[in-house]
Scaffold this motif. Structure first.
Motif, mmCIF file in Angstrom:
data_model
loop_
_atom_site.group_PDB
_atom_site.id
_atom_site.type_symbol
_atom_site.label_atom_id
_atom_site.label_comp_id
_atom_site.label_asym_id
_atom_site.label_seq_id
_atom_site.Cartn_x
_atom_site.Cartn_y
_atom_site.Cartn_z
ATOM 1 N N ILE A 124 67.212 -4.211 -33.667
ATOM 2 C CA ILE A 124 66.507 -5.064 -34.388
ATOM 3 C C ILE A 124 65.217 -4.860 -34.498
ATOM 4 C CG2 ILE A 124 66.113 -7.434 -35.037
ATOM 5 C CD1 ILE A 124 68.743 -8.101 -33.451
ATOM 6 N N PRO A 125 64.372 -4.723 -35.807
ATOM 7 C CA PRO A 125 63.032 -4.373 -35.803
ATOM 8 C C PRO A 125 62.156 -5.645 -35.001
ATOM 9 C CG PRO A 125 63.721 -5.362 -37.693
ATOM 10 C CD PRO A 125 64.794 -5.134 -37.185
ATOM 11 N N SER A 126 60.947 -5.292 -34.572
ATOM 12 C CA SER A 126 59.920 -6.320 -34.181
ATOM 13 C C SER A 126 59.339 -7.149 -35.114
ATOM 14 C CB SER A 126 59.015 -5.579 -33.557
ATOM 15 O OG SER A 126 58.354 -4.703 -34.174
ATOM 16 N N SER A 127 59.328 -6.613 -36.277
ATOM 17 C CA SER A 127 58.819 -7.372 -37.425
ATOM 18 C C SER A 127 59.304 -7.162 -38.868
ATOM 19 C CB SER A 127 57.174 -7.159 -37.573
ATOM 20 O OG SER A 127 57.031 -5.829 -37.845
ATOM 21 N N ASP A 128 59.261 -7.990 -39.709
ATOM 22 C CA ASP A 128 59.381 -7.771 -41.027
ATOM 23 C C ASP A 128 58.421 -8.231 -42.035
ATOM 24 O OD1 ASP A 128 61.018 -7.240 -43.301
ATOM 25 O OD2 ASP A 128 62.649 -8.396 -42.895
ATOM 26 N N THR A 164 77.761 -13.113 -38.219
ATOM 27 C CA THR A 164 76.599 -12.156 -38.107
ATOM 28 C C THR A 164 75.859 -12.055 -37.069
ATOM 29 O OG1 THR A 164 76.879 -12.457 -40.650
ATOM 30 C CG2 THR A 164 74.839 -11.141 -39.807
ATOM 31 N N ALA A 165 75.509 -13.246 -36.659
ATOM 32 C CA ALA A 165 74.611 -13.153 -35.170
ATOM 33 C C ALA A 165 75.124 -12.648 -34.138
ATOM 34 C CB ALA A 165 74.175 -14.835 -35.135
ATOM 35 N N TYR A 166 76.486 -12.920 -33.974
ATOM 36 C CA TYR A 166 77.218 -12.569 -32.665
ATOM 37 C C TYR A 166 77.297 -10.919 -32.886
ATOM 38 C CZ TYR A 166 80.813 -11.793 -29.279
ATOM 39 O OH TYR A 166 81.195 -11.681 -28.124
ATOM 40 N N SER A 167 77.611 -10.492 -33.865
ATOM 41 C CA SER A 167 77.737 -9.058 -34.249
ATOM 42 C C SER A 167 76.280 -8.226 -34.074
ATOM 43 C CB SER A 167 78.378 -8.579 -35.518
ATOM 44 O OG SER A 167 78.363 -7.211 -35.706
ATOM 45 N N ALA A 168 75.587 -8.636 -34.626
ATOM 46 C CA ALA A 168 74.239 -8.069 -34.384
ATOM 47 C C ALA A 168 73.456 -8.252 -33.266
ATOM 48 C CB ALA A 168 73.121 -8.916 -35.583
ATOM 49 N N CYS A 169 73.617 -9.519 -32.612
ATOM 50 C CA CYS A 169 73.054 -9.828 -31.054
ATOM 51 C C CYS A 169 73.795 -8.738 -30.132
ATOM 52 C CB CYS A 169 72.697 -11.218 -30.947
ATOM 53 S SG CYS A 169 71.435 -12.146 -32.078
ATOM 54 N N SER A 170 75.085 -8.658 -30.281
ATOM 55 C CA SER A 170 75.590 -7.928 -29.374
ATOM 56 C C SER A 170 75.155 -6.497 -29.484
ATOM 57 C CB SER A 170 77.299 -8.088 -29.644
ATOM 58 O OG SER A 170 77.756 -9.411 -29.512
ATOM 59 N N ARG A 171 75.124 -6.036 -30.425
ATOM 60 C CA ARG A 171 74.702 -4.571 -30.843
ATOM 61 C C ARG A 171 73.180 -4.220 -30.116
ATOM 62 N NH1 ARG A 171 74.718 -3.826 -36.683
ATOM 63 N NH2 ARG A 171 74.025 -1.753 -36.121
ATOM 64 N N TRP A 172 72.222 -5.406 -30.333
ATOM 65 C CA TRP A 172 71.073 -5.491 -29.754
ATOM 66 C C TRP A 172 71.122 -5.241 -28.222
ATOM 67 C CZ3 TRP A 172 66.568 -3.827 -29.988
ATOM 68 C CH2 TRP A 172 65.207 -4.494 -29.690
ATOM 69 N N ASP A 173 71.882 -6.101 -27.684
ATOM 70 C CA ASP A 173 72.045 -6.130 -26.224
ATOM 71 C C ASP A 173 72.639 -4.672 -25.805
ATOM 72 O OD1 ASP A 173 72.524 -7.800 -23.773
ATOM 73 O OD2 ASP A 173 73.987 -6.377 -23.678
ATOM 74 N N TRP A 175 71.916 -1.785 -27.361
ATOM 75 C CA TRP A 175 70.663 -0.969 -27.532
ATOM 76 C C TRP A 175 69.561 -1.015 -26.252
ATOM 77 C CZ3 TRP A 175 65.289 -1.023 -27.520
ATOM 78 C CH2 TRP A 175 64.657 0.031 -28.443
ATOM 79 N N LEU A 176 69.385 -2.395 -26.054
ATOM 80 C CA LEU A 176 68.488 -2.700 -24.916
ATOM 81 C C LEU A 176 69.043 -1.900 -23.630
ATOM 82 C CD1 LEU A 176 67.679 -6.018 -25.604
ATOM 83 C CD2 LEU A 176 66.149 -4.474 -25.752
ATOM 84 N N ARG A 177 70.344 -2.068 -23.216
ATOM 85 C CA ARG A 177 70.956 -1.455 -22.027
ATOM 86 C C ARG A 177 70.520 -0.015 -22.007
ATOM 87 N NH1 ARG A 177 75.468 -5.134 -19.644
ATOM 88 N NH2 ARG A 177 75.651 -6.884 -21.169
ATOM 89 N N ARG A 178 70.766 0.740 -23.293
ATOM 90 C CA ARG A 178 70.957 2.006 -23.595
ATOM 91 C C ARG A 178 69.405 2.615 -23.336
ATOM 92 N NH1 ARG A 178 72.989 5.522 -28.477
ATOM 93 N NH2 ARG A 178 72.501 7.729 -27.735
ATOM 94 N N TYR A 179 68.372 1.925 -23.620
ATOM 95 C CA TYR A 179 67.228 2.281 -24.012
ATOM 96 C C TYR A 179 66.023 1.838 -23.101
ATOM 97 C CZ TYR A 179 69.027 5.208 -28.001
ATOM 98 O OH TYR A 179 69.742 5.979 -28.892
#
Length: 442
Positions: A124-128, A164-173, A175-179
């Motif tokens: 998820i981007p840090s800014s928009d 939408t939030a559940y899907s997006a924030c699950s994927r963000w988690d 990403w954070l675990r991976r990187y």
């Protein structure tokens, strides 16, 4: 399902009157002000007008959202979703002029805009920004977007937002675990200054602002990097608690249990690895295994996600120690205008205070987050003291006899705002509105 306590609106009903705003088309509630002096009402009206003017669309999302304002032409994940949520919670006070979007719609757009530009890999981007730029050079998270999305979905019964939030924030988690767990500690790593939004902070002295090549997956080749960060890890803890609640609401019981388990794991790691009992403070732990001993407002961010549980004796002792030795210590963080971004008795505290400085100034963003934890930890009286100090400082910040202005930061000792940048900062306007109506409730 119970709403997250740190953002609940409770207490006595606000004493209100109908009020017709010159720039609005509807009558709205107005709370009692601490003083009958005209600047209090004028500052209230000015704050509402400022926020209405800061509601704009960005090129990559066509629905109006709340901009940071002043010199910040965009929305940042670390703070924008919370700001929009607070705006939505103030909805009954907001005049609805012709063409003015409802604050609930603004808050929804603030979240959905970040989810809409999420990368396929989950970032998820840090800014928009109004320029059309989306920031992927740092993670820059503080208040979990999962937590604010969950709160908003409960307010509005918006199933689409919830899914939408559940899907997006699950994927963000993921990403954070991976990187951002390259050392495989289970905690979250900081790679650069902007990861925590601590611009010009001695916490990050000598560390680049952004990640190499503006790629948040890359850590700079510095011997002490990456760092294990208590505030970034607390953000993930809060997000996982919210994801557990969202999963439960969606009927995903097994996933809810897994999120709860993962949340508890990182919560315990924060305490075990990133707390220094001798200092009564949470610190970054660098790649050489050394604490970065700069006492900063990251402590309040750990509290903001309720990492310490008062029903656990060990956690209760830690909270009491941190409260007495740091947060409520008038030599450290309990300034006349709390909370300074660096403890006043820390050698790294910056004087004089420059613009955009997380090196000592009391920041409006930190104040806006205070209701998320102080009352939860039984510090209601102290929170009232803080809110009164901030409201008074804002009212006095304008021209003599006129309304207050809305700026990013102030001197924690004097309450004088830094005036190098223009007024127009959304978080300060929200601080004023939110604190006034909270105090009006008693």
């Amino acid at each position: 399902m119970q709403r997250r306590e740190f953002l609940r609106i409770a207490g006595l009903t606000t004493a209100a009157v109908g009020c017709e705003h010159a720039w609005g088309a509807t009558k709205v509630e107005v709370p009692r002000f601490p003083s009958g002096n005209l600047p209090w009402q004028e500052t209230w009206d000015s704050a509402l007008k400022l926020l209405a003017g800061n509601v704009k669309t960005v090129p990559k999302y066509d629905k109006p959202m709340l901009m940071e304002g002043a010199v910040y032409p965009g929305a940042w994940m670390e703070c924008g979703p919370l700001e929009a949520l607070v705006y939505a919670q103030l909805r009954r006070y907001v005049p609805q002029g012709e063409g003015q979007p409802d604050p609930l719609a603004v808050a929804r757009a603030e979240h959905m805009a970040f989810f809409a530009v999420q990368k396929e890999d989950g970032q998820i981007p840090s800014s928009d920004k109004l320029s059309g730029e989306t920031g992927f050079g740092q993670i820059q998270m503080v208040v979990p977007i999962a937590a604010t999305a969950w709160e908003l979905a409960q307010m509005t019964h918006d199933h689409e937002l919830l899914e939408t939030a559940y899907s997006a924030c699950s994927r963000w988690d993921t990403w954070l675990r991976r990187y951002r767990d390259t050392r495989k500690t289970g905690l979250v790593e900081g790679f650069c200054t902007y990861d925590t939004g601590h611009d010009n902070s001695p916490r990050w002295q000598g560390i680049p602002n952004r990640c190499p090549d503006s790629d948040a997956r890359k850590c700079p080749p510095i011997a002490t990097m990456p760092r294990l960060c208590p505030d970034l890890s607390a953000t993930v803890y809060g997000a996982r608690k919210a994801l557990a609640a969202m999963a439960g609401a969606l009927g995903k019981k097994n996933e809810a249990a897994k999120w709860e388990q993962d949340a508890e794991t990182i919560r315990r790691l924060i305490i075990e690895k990133l707390y220094s009992p001798e200092d009564a403070a949470f610190f970054d732990l660098d790649a050489k295994g050394e604490f970065v001993k700069v006492r900063g407002d990251l402590i309040t961010r750990v509290m903001g996600e309720h990492v310490l549980k008062l029903d656990i004796a060990g956690d209760r002792k830690i909270f009491n120690d941190v409260w007495e030795r740091q947060l409520h210590n008038p030599k450290a963080f309990w300034a006349p205008f709390p909370f300074p971004s660096i403890a006043m008795d820390d050698p790294a505290f910056v004087r004089p205070i420059p613009r955009n400085s997380w090196g000592g100034a009391s920041q409006a963003l930190t104040a806006l987050r205070v209701p998320r934890w102080m009352e939860h930890y039984g510090k209601k009286a102290e929170m009232r003291q803080l809110m009164t100090a901030w409201m008074t400082a804002i009212v006095k910040s304008g021209e003599p006899g006129g309304p207050g202005e809305f700026r990013q930061q102030m001197d924690p000792l004097t309450g004088e705002f830094t005036k190098k940048d223009p007024s127009g900062y959304s978080p300060a306007a929200l601080v004023y509105l939110d604190f006034v109506q909270r105090l009006a409730k008693g």
